[in-house]
Each structure stands twice: as C-alpha cells, then as structure tokens.
Design an enzyme around this catalytic site. Structure first.
Site, PDB file in Angstrom:
ATOM      1  N   GLY A  91       0.746  -1.357   0.045  1.00  0.00           N
ATOM      2  CA  GLY A  91      -0.067  -0.095  -0.116  1.00  0.00           C
ATOM      3  C   GLY A  91       0.830   1.324   0.049  1.00  0.00           C
ATOM      4  N   SER A  92       0.272   2.329   0.629  1.00  0.00           N
ATOM      5  CA  SER A  92       0.866   3.679   0.334  1.00  0.00           C
ATOM      6  C   SER A  92       2.053   3.814   1.354  1.00  0.00           C
ATOM      7  CB  SER A  92       0.043   4.772   0.592  1.00  0.00           C
ATOM      8  OG  SER A  92      -0.615   4.743   1.884  1.00  0.00           O
ATOM      9  N   THR A 137       0.600   4.692   4.849  1.00  0.00           N
ATOM     10  CA  THR A 137      -0.095   3.646   5.694  1.00  0.00           C
ATOM     11  C   THR A 137       1.113   2.705   6.097  1.00  0.00           C
ATOM     12  OG1 THR A 137      -2.083   3.845   4.221  1.00  0.00           O
ATOM     13  CG2 THR A 137      -1.486   1.888   5.667  1.00  0.00           C
ATOM     14  N   GLY A 138       2.148   2.661   5.305  1.00  0.00           N
ATOM     15  CA  GLY A 138       3.076   1.943   5.897  1.00  0.00           C
ATOM     16  C   GLY A 138       3.892   2.379   7.039  1.00  0.00           C
ATOM     17  N   GLU A 174       5.416  -3.317   1.371  1.00  0.00           N
ATOM     18  CA  GLU A 174       5.742  -2.759  -0.115  1.00  0.00           C
ATOM     19  C   GLU A 174       5.022  -1.706  -0.393  1.00  0.00           C
ATOM     20  OE1 GLU A 174       7.925  -4.738  -1.875  1.00  0.00           O
ATOM     21  OE2 GLU A 174       7.713  -6.362  -0.253  1.00  0.00           O
ATOM     22  N   CYS A 219       2.542   1.200  -8.537  1.00  0.00           N
ATOM     23  CA  CYS A 219       3.531   1.474  -7.849  1.00  0.00           C
ATOM     24  C   CYS A 219       4.609   1.754  -8.619  1.00  0.00           C
ATOM     25  CB  CYS A 219       3.913   0.788  -6.618  1.00  0.00           C
ATOM     26  SG  CYS A 219       4.248  -1.148  -7.100  1.00  0.00           S
TER      27      CYS A 219
HETATM   28  P1  NAD Z   1      -3.274   2.470   1.101  1.00  0.00           P
HETATM   29  O1  NAD Z   1      -2.142   2.467   2.049  1.00  0.00           O
HETATM   30  O2  NAD Z   1      -4.194   3.311   1.366  1.00  0.00           O
HETATM   31  O3  NAD Z   1      -4.110   0.833   1.960  1.00  0.00           O
HETATM   32  C1  NAD Z   1      -3.554  -0.406   1.720  1.00  0.00           C
HETATM   33  C2  NAD Z   1      -4.290  -1.259   2.912  1.00  0.00           C
HETATM   34  O4  NAD Z   1      -3.851  -0.800   4.199  1.00  0.00           O
HETATM   35  C3  NAD Z   1      -5.585  -1.192   2.732  1.00  0.00           C
HETATM   36  O5  NAD Z   1      -6.148  -2.430   2.948  1.00  0.00           O
HETATM   37  C4  NAD Z   1      -6.346  -0.393   3.933  1.00  0.00           C
HETATM   38  O6  NAD Z   1      -7.382  -0.606   4.452  1.00  0.00           O
HETATM   39  C5  NAD Z   1      -5.113  -0.687   4.841  1.00  0.00           C
HETATM   40  N1  NAD Z   1      -5.029   0.327   5.953  1.00  0.00           N
HETATM   41  C6  NAD Z   1      -5.068   1.715   5.907  1.00  0.00           C
HETATM   42  N2  NAD Z   1      -4.852   2.387   7.023  1.00  0.00           N
HETATM   43  C7  NAD Z   1      -4.222   1.460   7.786  1.00  0.00           C
HETATM   44  C8  NAD Z   1      -3.499   1.345   9.050  1.00  0.00           C
HETATM   45  N3  NAD Z   1      -3.652   2.503   9.887  1.00  0.00           N
HETATM   46  N4  NAD Z   1      -3.053   0.406   9.505  1.00  0.00           N
HETATM   47  C9  NAD Z   1      -3.056  -0.765   9.034  1.00  0.00           C
HETATM   48  N5  NAD Z   1      -3.832  -0.922   7.810  1.00  0.00           N
HETATM   49  C10 NAD Z   1      -4.198   0.205   7.204  1.00  0.00           C
HETATM   50  O7  NAD Z   1      -2.942   2.011  -0.241  1.00  0.00           O
HETATM   51  P2  NAD Z   1      -3.809   1.873  -1.501  1.00  0.00           P
HETATM   52  O8  NAD Z   1      -4.488   3.502  -1.632  1.00  0.00           O
HETATM   53  O9  NAD Z   1      -4.842   0.823  -1.652  1.00  0.00           O
HETATM   54  O10 NAD Z   1      -2.731   1.511  -2.710  1.00  0.00           O
HETATM   55  C11 NAD Z   1      -2.169   2.427  -3.326  1.00  0.00           C
HETATM   56  C12 NAD Z   1      -0.784   2.412  -2.786  1.00  0.00           C
HETATM   57  O11 NAD Z   1      -0.114   1.177  -2.702  1.00  0.00           O
HETATM   58  C13 NAD Z   1       0.207   3.389  -3.670  1.00  0.00           C
HETATM   59  O12 NAD Z   1       1.080   4.246  -2.819  1.00  0.00           O
HETATM   60  C14 NAD Z   1       0.883   2.399  -4.388  1.00  0.00           C
HETATM   61  O13 NAD Z   1       1.986   2.845  -4.847  1.00  0.00           O
HETATM   62  C15 NAD Z   1       1.090   1.164  -3.413  1.00  0.00           C
HETATM   63  N6  NAD Z   1       1.383   0.132  -4.074  1.00  0.00           N
HETATM   64  C16 NAD Z   1       2.819  -0.575  -3.687  1.00  0.00           C
HETATM   65  C17 NAD Z   1       3.138  -1.856  -4.319  1.00  0.00           C
HETATM   66  C18 NAD Z   1       4.316  -2.516  -4.104  1.00  0.00           C
HETATM   67  O14 NAD Z   1       4.518  -3.603  -4.291  1.00  0.00           O
HETATM   68  N7  NAD Z   1       5.563  -1.718  -3.851  1.00  0.00           N
HETATM   69  C19 NAD Z   1       2.071  -2.404  -5.176  1.00  0.00           C
HETATM   70  C20 NAD Z   1       0.808  -1.921  -5.331  1.00  0.00           C
HETATM   71  C21 NAD Z   1       0.590  -0.585  -4.727  1.00  0.00           C
HETATM   72  C1  SIN Z   2       2.487  -2.400  -9.295  1.00  0.00           C
HETATM   73  O1  SIN Z   2       3.025  -1.844 -10.040  1.00  0.00           O
HETATM   74  O2  SIN Z   2       1.499  -1.999  -8.606  1.00  0.00           O
HETATM   75  C2  SIN Z   2       2.578  -3.988  -9.500  1.00  0.00           C
HETATM   76  C3  SIN Z   2       3.851  -4.164 -10.232  1.00  0.00           C
HETATM   77  C4  SIN Z   2       3.699  -4.364 -11.715  1.00  0.00           C
HETATM   78  O3  SIN Z   2       3.815  -3.213 -12.419  1.00  0.00           O
HETATM   79  O4  SIN Z   2       3.734  -5.361 -12.217  1.00  0.00           O
END
Ligand code: NAD
Ligand code: SIN
Length: 507
Positions: free
Chosen positions: A233-234, A237-238, A256, A290
C-alpha cells in the site's frame, strides 16, 4: 460473462466458515469506479472479528506447519485448479471493482494462478533445507527455514487479487497461516478468494478473511497473535503500521509501498522502443501502479523528438469502461480524481510547463472516475518541489531534460522513493552504472518500469519499502532460518576433554 448483479455479502471467513457480523461496528459500499450506478456489494464490519480470525489462524498454525511440505503443496495445487476454473469470474470482479479493462484484469487473474506453480516449483528452492558438512570439525550442520506463524496480509486496491496473493501463497507454502484484510475499495475479490479457499478444502483457520476499513487494518496489525505483517500500500500507511507496531519487536514487517519511478532515455536509445515502453509505464492502469513511470529524464539531443511522439501517442490512448477494449479505465474514486487534478495545479504553481492537461472525462454515458493523461515539463529540477517528489498515482508524467548522466542519476534519487529505474540506451555501461548507483530495488534496461516478473524479487528502498522484496523472495521473509548442529555419534571421552573439565563417564 456473468450479469452485473450485486454480489451478496457473505461476511468474514473465519475458521473455515463465513460469518456475517450480528452486531456491526459500521458498513461500507463497494461501487464500481467505471459506473457509479453499479453498486457491487454492501458490507458490514465488526472489529472483534479481527481477533477471532487471528485466534483461528493461531490454532491452525502448528497442525499446518507440521504437515509434510508435499501435503501443503497438494492443497495449494488444488487451489490452483479452483483458481483456474474461476479465472474469468476473478477477472470480471477485479475489472468491475478497480475499473481496469477486462483484458488487463485477466492478466491479473492469470498471474494469481501462475503464482502457485512459480512459488512451489521455482521460489521454494530459496528455502530448501541445506546440510553443511563439517560445520564444526566432525559435526554436520543444517540450515532449515521455519515458518513464522500468523501472517496478516493487507492489500492495496490497484492489484486487489495478485498482490495479496503474492504474499499469501508463499506464506502458506512455507507453513504459515493467514488473516487477509483486502482494501475497503476492493473487498469483493477478497470474498471470492475466500470462497476459493473453501472450495479447495483447506483445513479450518489456515486462511481467514476479515473485511473492514483502515481501523480494521490497524487492529489487525496491532493484534498480539500476529507474527508478521505483509503489507502492500502507500508509504503513509506503511509508516503508520510501523509506528503501531513499535513495541511489537517480534513482528516481521514486509512493507511494499509507493513509487515515483524514473525512466532515463539517452541519446543513443532506440527511440520507438523508449516511447512505446514509456507510454505503457506512465499510463497503464491509469498510472495506478507503484511501478508506474512518473518521471522521464531525456537526453537533450533527442528530447523534442521524443516529446512530440510521446504526446501524440498519449493523446490517442483510448479510455473507457472495463468491458471495452480500452487501454485505460478510470481512477479508483473521487479522492483520487481530486488529487490528480490538484497535483497539476501544484505543478503549475511550482513553475512546470503544462504540455498536456489532464481532465475529468465523461465516457460513453457512464458516470465514473475517468480522467485524461497529463504531461508536465520540468524546466528546473528542484528536489524540494512537492510536485516533483510526490507519488500522484494517476496518469501524470513529469519530463526532465539533461545531457549529464550524473544529473540524471541525481534526479532519479531525489524523491525519497526508490522502487524502479529504467534506462534506454545501447550503451550497456550506462545501465551498469545505473545498477550500481540508482537507489532503487529494480533497474531495467530497455524495458519500462512496470509489469514486474513474479520470478524475480520485487521491492524498493527508502519510502518504497523496507528491504524485504516480495515476489520470488517472499518465501524468505515468511520464514526464519533455523541453524542446527546434529551429532549422531556416541559420547567419546577421549575427544571430549576440555582444559579444566575433568569429566568421568558414568559407569
Ligand atoms: P493504502 O495504503 O491506502 O491501503 C492499503 C491497505 O492498508 C488497505 O487494506 C487499507 O485498509 C489498509 N490500511 C489503511 N490504514 C491502515 C492502518 N492505519 N493500519 C493498517 N492498515 C491500514 O493503499 P492503496 O491506496 O490501497 O494502494 C495504493 C498505494 O499502494 C500506492 O501508494 C502504491 O504505490 C502502493 N502499492 C505498492 C506496491 C508495491 O509492491 N510496492 C504495489 C501496489 C501498490
Ligand atoms: C504495481 O506496480 O503495482 C505492481 C507491479 C507491476 O507493475 O507489475
């Protein structure tokens, strides 16, 4: 293709059965971003289901870990058969929830199927038992990889099936059990996955699903019975997850996170290839990857030629409902559209030149979150610029020009993110230099930044990750190496005398 009826909410999947909360703490709706009239599911959540699920996963852990590896593999191969027979349904649910075109959602569903063979037949070799002869004189040692326990998997919306599955399959193969919380923006694919685990007849509690909002995720990562957190995720959040678990020293964190990836196109590049691949990098999935290309650093000598053709190609991209053969679907929700438009304003305020303006778009009579691509020319590289360093997660790309490779490297490393860098050049030495210097987890040569391989490690540095790459390497973070010295020999008094230790063998 199935009809677009609402999908019935079955509840959380805990200890081998679906449970609808009898007293909900709240509810949320799953609405297709392609067509706001398409209400996919209405869900209820209950916070104490989180602990019910982690307890079930904890109970299931030792019996599952004790199974011979081949037996666990049998369950996973059965899951693969179930995934295969439901591949079209999986793709349709993903397309409907995310708005990505069905052809693209089908690649995601196929990746979920393929992940099982890749893990069992290819990645598991990274954690095979190893005998170390004479680890100490006359005594052999062993390296074995022990599962960690209960893994909490938190998924993003953009690959709601493939990315959680990319954590879940290696975790199960290595003997861990799972509590999965899908994104609240894409809960239906999570429910379908739970149904498939049920069909594959996994032992109770090995795979559990809890639906909910951010607070549900927070409670899951904070749960005392969780041994590892596998998060995609973002960055924001991480970071919250990291601070929520500061006192939980025993928990594995595999984070990630986001990206602000750059592609460098040098003067000797195959320009057609660079333009084609950069278009995919910048605009595939409407920029919601991402690994998307958000910055293109052009050598000055080829910049104008690149920009003219890239502009034309972007202008002609088809944007449409997931059922059509479009290149791009919508953004995920109204907030994402607002952020996308706002960042173009920020870019302008910070002095970038607008080459293509991205706008909200009406598509074929659907009310959805569609937007057109945008391109900004950065005439002054400023690492402190909000526009230049932020992940936008939309179809926007910033273009830079330079004739100095050191400066290209500096621009690449300036955002704090560090996921992917691509370089287009015939000169392999430049690619080798980028491999050494770019502070990222992935450096591609003559290939775009996105579209990763499950047979390679995938992860980033800085704000993109915490050095625990997933994909091929996920089997490693799901386990801890266990060292053993094994001495089958009987006691030999002659060999066992240390100075000062006068041991008399028993009579
Ligand atoms: P997000 O961080 O908003 O949410 C991801 C998950 O975390 C959701 O299930 C959400 O409910 C949960 N969450 C939210 N707040 C939380 C907390 N305080 N504690 C625990 N869990 C919580 O991400 P998103 O908007 O769904 O996805 C997009 C983001 O993910 C982008 O930043 C993108 O770059 C990243 N992403 C990374 C990868 C990678 O492999 N590096 C791949 C795909 C997406
Ligand atoms: C992602 O970018 O979110 C997943 C990796 C890909 O592009 O395959």
């Amino acid at each position: 293709m199935g009809s677009l009826q609402p999908i019935s909410f079955l509840g959380d999947y805990i200890d081998g059965r679906f449970i609808v909360p009898d007293r909900a703490d709240g509810e949320f709706k799953d609405i297709s971003p392609s067509d706001l009239k398409d209400e996919i599911m209405v869900l209820e959540y209950r916070y104490d289901h989180v602990h019910l699920a982690t307890k079930a996963a904890k109970r299931a852990f030792l019996p599952w870990a004790r199974l011979p590896q081949e037996k666990r593999f049998e369950y996973l191969r059965r899951l693969k058969e179930v995934y295969l027979t439901h591949q079209d349904q999986m793709a349709e649910v993903i397309a409907r929830e995310t708005g990505k075109p069905l052809w693209e959602a089908m690649t995601e569903a196929k990746a979920m199927v393929n992940k099982i063979d890749i893990t069992l037949d290819f990645s598991m070799k990274l954690v095979q038992d190893e005998r170390v002869e004479n680890a100490l004189p006359g005594i052999d040692g062993f390296i074995r990889h022990r599962p960690r326990g209960v893994m909490a998997v938190l998924g993003p919306f953009n690959f709601p099936g493939h990315l959680p599955n990319g954590h879940i399959i290696p975790a199960l193969a290595t003997g861990n059990t799972i509590v999965f919380k899908p994104s609240e923006l894409t809960p239906a694919i999570g429910q379908l996955m739970a149904q498939m685990f049920e069909k594959a007849e996994f032992p109770k509690g090995v795979f559990n699903l809890v639906q909910g909002i951010a607070e549900t995720g927070k409670r899951l990562v904070a749960d005392e019975d969780v041994d590892g957190i596998l998060f995609t995720g973002s960055y924001e959040t991480g970071l919250k997850i990291k601070s929520t678990t500061l006192d939980h020293h025993w928990k594995l964190l595999a984070l990630e996170m986001g990206g602000k990836n750059a592609t460098i196109v040098w003067k000797d590049a195959d320009l057609n290839k660079a333009i084609y691949e950069s278009t995919i990098g910048a605009f595939w999935s409407a920029g919601q990857r991402c690994s998307g290309t958000s910055r293109i650093i052009l050598h000055k000598d080829i910049a104008q030629k690149f920009i003219d053709k890239f502009y034309d190609t972007a202008k002609k991209l088809s944007i449409g409902h997931w059922k059509t053969q479009s290149f791009m679907g919508p953004l995920i929700n109204a907030d994402a559209v607002e952020k996308y438009l706002r960042f173009q304003e920020i870019a302008q305020r910070e002095g970038t030149e607008r080459l293509m303006r991205g706008k909200a778009l009406d598509v074929d009579g659907y009310s959805g979150y569609y937007v057109t691509p945008s391109i900004c020319m950065v005439n002054e590289f400023r690492p402190e610029s909000v526009y230049q360093k932020s992940e936008i997660f939309g179809p926007n790309v910033a273009i830079y020009q330079t004739d100095d490779f050191d400066e290209a490297m500096k621009i690449n490393d300036s955002t704090g993110f560090g996921l992917v860098c691509s370089i287009f050049s015939k000169d392999k030495a430049l690619y080798e230099e980028a491999r050494l210097r770019a502070r990222v987890g992935i450096v591609n040569w003559n290939r775009t930044t996105n579209g990763a391989s499950s047979r390679l490690p995938f992860g980033g540095l800085g704000k993109s990750g915490n050095d625990r790459p997933t994909a091929h390497y996920a089997v490693q973070y799901c386990t801890t190496p266990l060292a053993s010295l094994e001495d089958p020999h009987p006691f030999d008094a002659a060999k066992s005398q240390m100075p000062g230790l006068a041991y008399e063998p028993l009579k």
